[in-house]
Design an enzyme around this catalytic site. Sequence first.
Site, PDB file in Angstrom:
ATOM      1  N   CYS A  17       0.814  -1.217   0.000  1.00  0.00           N
ATOM      2  CA  CYS A  17       0.000   0.000   0.000  1.00  0.00           C
ATOM      3  C   CYS A  17       0.846   1.264   0.000  1.00  0.00           C
ATOM      4  O   CYS A  17       0.323   2.354  -0.176  1.00  0.00           O
ATOM      5  CB  CYS A  17      -0.956   0.005   1.192  1.00  0.00           C
ATOM      6  N   HIS A  21      -0.170  11.333  16.088  1.00  0.00           N
ATOM      7  CA  HIS A  21      -0.802  10.625  14.970  1.00  0.00           C
ATOM      8  C   HIS A  21       0.217   9.663  14.361  1.00  0.00           C
ATOM      9  O   HIS A  21       1.349  10.030  14.088  1.00  0.00           O
ATOM     10  CB  HIS A  21      -1.254  11.635  13.913  1.00  0.00           C
ATOM     11  N   HIS A  77      -3.571   4.991  10.203  1.00  0.00           N
ATOM     12  CA  HIS A  77      -4.955   4.495  10.303  1.00  0.00           C
ATOM     13  C   HIS A  77      -4.951   2.972  10.319  1.00  0.00           C
ATOM     14  O   HIS A  77      -3.995   2.345   9.861  1.00  0.00           O
ATOM     15  CB  HIS A  77      -5.792   4.995   9.123  1.00  0.00           C
ATOM     16  N   ASP A  93      -4.098 -12.004   4.492  1.00  0.00           N
ATOM     17  CA  ASP A  93      -3.945 -13.277   5.191  1.00  0.00           C
ATOM     18  C   ASP A  93      -3.108 -13.060   6.454  1.00  0.00           C
ATOM     19  O   ASP A  93      -1.930 -13.415   6.510  1.00  0.00           O
ATOM     20  CB  ASP A  93      -3.289 -14.304   4.263  1.00  0.00           C
ATOM     21  N   ARG A 121      -5.123  -4.076   9.109  1.00  0.00           N
ATOM     22  CA  ARG A 121      -3.920  -3.463   8.524  1.00  0.00           C
ATOM     23  C   ARG A 121      -3.717  -2.117   9.205  1.00  0.00           C
ATOM     24  O   ARG A 121      -4.424  -1.165   8.946  1.00  0.00           O
ATOM     25  CB  ARG A 121      -4.058  -3.279   7.021  1.00  0.00           C
ATOM     26  N   CYS A 161      -1.877   0.809   9.040  1.00  0.00           N
ATOM     27  CA  CYS A 161      -1.142   1.506   7.986  1.00  0.00           C
ATOM     28  C   CYS A 161      -0.488   2.730   8.638  1.00  0.00           C
ATOM     29  O   CYS A 161      -1.166   3.706   8.963  1.00  0.00           O
ATOM     30  CB  CYS A 161      -2.140   1.905   6.901  1.00  0.00           C
TER      31      CYS A 161
END
Length: 139
Positions: free
Chosen positions: A70, A107, A110, A118, A124, A126
């Site tokens: 990503c 911060h 997210h 899997d 996730r 991120c």
Amino acid sequence: MSEGTTEKVVKTDAEWREQLTPDEYRVLREAGTERPFTGQYTDTKTEGVYRCKACGAELFRSGEKFESHCGWPSFWAPSENDNVVLIEDRSLGMLRTEVRCGTCDSHLGHVFLGEGYDTPTDARYCINSISLTLEPAKE
């Protein structure tokens, strides 16, 4: 610090600006996002502990890091449940879950669920590389 208790880190805006670079401040204190595929830890395979760039709190371990392709480092779980705080984020016209440091409220990124990775949690996390430091495992 007693076991199981995390001492909160609270600083003034001026103190954060003095400690962090302008880019780190934008992400950590203003909930910015670094550009995808530009972060230092996106493709890192080094074993170790990922800590908050602002306060040094342990957040993630390399064993929970996975390749999500990503553009940001992705983890399927934090190292300790109380080390990160999840907050509903309705910015940018969408509903997301923001990940913040449980110690200094910076911060980090997210978390997304149900994307079909899997992993044991199907989550996730991120995370912006600029929000992290990596402490390599001792050999």
